[in-house]
Structure formats: C-alpha cells, structure tokens
Design a protein around this motif. Structure first.
Motif, PDB file in Angstrom:
ATOM      1  N   PHE A 123       0.835  -1.206   0.000  1.00  0.00           N
ATOM      2  CA  PHE A 123       0.000   0.000   0.000  1.00  0.00           C
ATOM      3  C   PHE A 123       0.868   1.254   0.000  1.00  0.00           C
ATOM      4  O   PHE A 123       0.626   2.203  -0.748  1.00  0.00           O
ATOM      5  N   ILE A 124       1.888   1.250   0.823  1.00  0.00           N
ATOM      6  CA  ILE A 124       2.812   2.390   0.865  1.00  0.00           C
ATOM      7  C   ILE A 124       3.488   2.564  -0.491  1.00  0.00           C
ATOM      8  O   ILE A 124       3.587   3.681  -1.016  1.00  0.00           O
ATOM      9  N   ALA A 125       3.939   1.461  -1.075  1.00  0.00           N
ATOM     10  CA  ALA A 125       4.664   1.514  -2.343  1.00  0.00           C
ATOM     11  C   ALA A 125       3.783   2.027  -3.478  1.00  0.00           C
ATOM     12  O   ALA A 125       4.197   2.898  -4.252  1.00  0.00           O
ATOM     13  N   VAL A 126       2.575   1.498  -3.589  1.00  0.00           N
ATOM     14  CA  VAL A 126       1.664   1.926  -4.654  1.00  0.00           C
ATOM     15  C   VAL A 126       1.310   3.404  -4.485  1.00  0.00           C
ATOM     16  O   VAL A 126       1.260   4.164  -5.451  1.00  0.00           O
ATOM     17  N   SER A 127       1.075   3.814  -3.253  1.00  0.00           N
ATOM     18  CA  SER A 127       0.768   5.225  -2.977  1.00  0.00           C
ATOM     19  C   SER A 127       1.928   6.117  -3.393  1.00  0.00           C
ATOM     20  O   SER A 127       1.728   7.181  -4.004  1.00  0.00           O
ATOM     21  N   TYR A 169      11.185   5.564  -7.698  1.00  0.00           N
ATOM     22  CA  TYR A 169      12.151   4.453  -7.625  1.00  0.00           C
ATOM     23  C   TYR A 169      11.940   3.634  -6.355  1.00  0.00           C
ATOM     24  O   TYR A 169      11.911   2.386  -6.405  1.00  0.00           O
ATOM     25  N   ALA A 170      11.798   4.314  -5.219  1.00  0.00           N
ATOM     26  CA  ALA A 170      11.618   3.603  -3.952  1.00  0.00           C
ATOM     27  C   ALA A 170      10.320   2.805  -3.963  1.00  0.00           C
ATOM     28  O   ALA A 170      10.285   1.642  -3.528  1.00  0.00           O
ATOM     29  N   GLY A 171       9.240   3.407  -4.484  1.00  0.00           N
ATOM     30  CA  GLY A 171       7.955   2.698  -4.526  1.00  0.00           C
ATOM     31  C   GLY A 171       8.006   1.485  -5.430  1.00  0.00           C
ATOM     32  O   GLY A 171       7.536   0.395  -5.069  1.00  0.00           O
ATOM     33  N   ILE A 172       8.591   1.652  -6.615  1.00  0.00           N
ATOM     34  CA  ILE A 172       8.704   0.525  -7.552  1.00  0.00           C
ATOM     35  C   ILE A 172       9.610  -0.556  -6.986  1.00  0.00           C
ATOM     36  O   ILE A 172       9.354  -1.758  -7.132  1.00  0.00           O
ATOM     37  N   GLY A 173      10.675  -0.138  -6.299  1.00  0.00           N
ATOM     38  CA  GLY A 173      11.582  -1.110  -5.678  1.00  0.00           C
ATOM     39  C   GLY A 173      10.885  -1.938  -4.618  1.00  0.00           C
ATOM     40  O   GLY A 173      11.137  -3.149  -4.493  1.00  0.00           O
ATOM     41  N   ILE A 190      14.474  10.576   1.997  1.00  0.00           N
ATOM     42  CA  ILE A 190      13.538  11.587   1.486  1.00  0.00           C
ATOM     43  C   ILE A 190      12.334  11.723   2.416  1.00  0.00           C
ATOM     44  O   ILE A 190      11.778  12.813   2.566  1.00  0.00           O
ATOM     45  N   GLY A 191      11.951  10.627   3.068  1.00  0.00           N
ATOM     46  CA  GLY A 191      10.844  10.699   4.019  1.00  0.00           C
ATOM     47  C   GLY A 191      11.197  11.502   5.254  1.00  0.00           C
ATOM     48  O   GLY A 191      10.396  12.311   5.737  1.00  0.00           O
ATOM     49  N   SER A 192      12.403  11.320   5.762  1.00  0.00           N
ATOM     50  CA  SER A 192      12.835  12.036   6.965  1.00  0.00           C
ATOM     51  C   SER A 192      12.986  13.534   6.707  1.00  0.00           C
ATOM     52  O   SER A 192      12.511  14.372   7.485  1.00  0.00           O
ATOM     53  N   MET A 233       6.795   6.906   3.820  1.00  0.00           N
ATOM     54  CA  MET A 233       8.092   6.570   3.236  1.00  0.00           C
ATOM     55  C   MET A 233       9.047   6.025   4.296  1.00  0.00           C
ATOM     56  O   MET A 233       9.766   5.041   4.055  1.00  0.00           O
ATOM     57  N   ILE A 234       9.041   6.695   5.446  1.00  0.00           N
ATOM     58  CA  ILE A 234       9.888   6.207   6.554  1.00  0.00           C
ATOM     59  C   ILE A 234       9.445   4.820   6.971  1.00  0.00           C
ATOM     60  O   ILE A 234      10.267   3.907   7.143  1.00  0.00           O
TER      61      ILE A 234
END
Length: 246
Positions: A123-127, A169-173, A190-192, A233-234
């Motif tokens: 869910f986090i990744a898709v968002s 990139y982070a979400g797709i990863g 990037i989240g922090s 993200m965190i």
C-alpha cells in the motif's frame, strides 16, 4: 406545457465549446426543451456577442430573459459554482483509495489472500508511485511549490527535480521486492527530510501553504496529508529492513 430554453453556443470545425455542451446538458436535466442555436464561425459568434452586448458564449435565454453563461445558469438553478473551488482533499482521497484497491488486487493475485505481512508495504509503495506520477506531470510546477517549504530543496533546487524520481524508484523497488539495501535508505532519507520540513513549516512556523504532494497545481493544504506521505516513506523503509532480516 414543457419548459423552454434558448441556447446559443459555439460549434465550429475547429472548436466545440465545452461550456455550451454543459449548459445544454444542465438544461435538459432540469426538464427544459432546448432550442439549440449553434454559432458556426468566429464571425457569427462575434456578431452575436455584439448584438447582445455580452463578452462570452454560451448564452442561455429563458422566458425571453438572458440568464447568461454556464456559471450563471448554475446560479439560476441554485447550484454552486462548477469545479473544485478552494482547498480540497479530493485528489488525495482518490489516490489513496485507488492505491488501497490496487494493493488488494496485487496481494490477492500473488498470494490468493488480501491480507498478509506485505500488504502494508504494498500500500505504501503503490501510494508512493501514484504520488510521484502526479508530481512528474509538471516538474516545474511541482518544484515551484516544493522549494517553498522543503529544507533541502530550498538550498538545492535540483533536489526538488530529483525528488519525484527518487519517490517513484523507492515505490517501484518495494513492489518489485528489491533488496532493502538498494531501496530503504532512499525512502528513509527523502521521508525524513520531508517530514522535518513539513513539521517545521506547518507546526512551528505556522505557514499556510499548498501541499506539492499531488503536484504543482494542488489545492491540498500543506499539513497532515504531506506529513503522512513522508511518514509512509519512513515506515516503508523500516518495514523493508525488518522483512529483509526475518
């Protein structure tokens, strides 16, 4: 006796006025029989505007009285102005709702179950991917808003341009199940930075800003939503690291 309305709207080979179509639809939904006059050239349109001393078309007439354009017609029927006005959370609600449904679909397709340890990460990744896509539609517009509150982007505008690519990139990863070492540090970084920046701008400096989380043309107020995006993200980075070690 049926209700009658006369509508003058622009319809040429090069242009069909969308507000003319909306006016016709609104009249019909209100039970009016529409006498539809199509202005088929710029010359004809200009002549009509000069004759009736109006600046725009379409123009609606009811009972020999000029009502006006589409917004005037809505006001005549006691309706609010069309479109989104002022601040709104609609784009965020839409993104997170679709992200949740996509998460369940991916999860069920992969494991024939809707809930598992990986559901939250998905869910986090898709968002993240969907939010990154909104930013990438107009990088200049996004950065123009983002650099007004992100602490790192204020110092280095190029980071503002890089940010949505890193988020994507982070979400797709995460979706691909890449090794945490390649994804988690970026998501955590990037989240922090984002969370600290939003907290400072909103809760310490008390600034009233628009959130760039869904793009540069956003009417979403900066605050809880953007802070949640960064906390996601965190959280995603931490979940990846925990899953890697189990």
């Amino acid at each position: 006796m049926s209700k009658q309305a006369i509508l003058h709207r622009m319809v040429t080979d090069q242009h069909i006025c969308p507000f003319g179509l909306r006016s016709k639809d609104l009249l019909e939904r209100q039970g009016y029989e529409v006498e539809d006059h199509k202005l088929s050239s710029r010359t004809e349109t200009d002549k009509f505007k000069e004759q009736h001393k109006v600046k725009t078309t379409p123009q609606t007439f009811i009972d020999d009285k000029r009502i006006g354009g589409y917004d005037d017609l809505r006001e005549f029927f006691g309706m609010d102005k069309a479109g989104q006005n002022g601040t709104t959370y609609t784009p965020v609600i839409a993104i997170f709702s679709i992200a949740a449904l996509m998460t369940l679909a991916i999860q069920f397709s992969a494991q024939a179950t809707f809930i598992s340890a990986r559901t939250l990460l998905l869910f986090i990744a898709v968002s993240m991917v969907m939010l990154a896509l909104q930013k990438l539609k107009d990088l200049f517009g996004f950065t123009n808003s983002f650099i007004t509150y992100d602490l790192l982007a204020m110092r280095n505008i190029r980071y503002g341009y890089l940010y949505p690519f890193l988020e994507a990139y982070a979400g797709i990863g995460m979706i691909a199940g890449m090794s945490a070492i390649w994804v988690a540090p970026i998501s955590l970084f990037i989240g922090s930075v984002g969370a600290i920046s939003v907290y400072k701008a909103v809760y310490i400096d008390k600034r009233e800003l628009k959130c760039a989380c869904v793009g540069g043309d956003s009417q979403v107020p900066l605050g809880f939503v953007s802070l949640s995006e960064n906390l996601f993200m965190i959280g995603g980075g931490l979940i990846m690291m925990l899953m890697q070690n189990t």
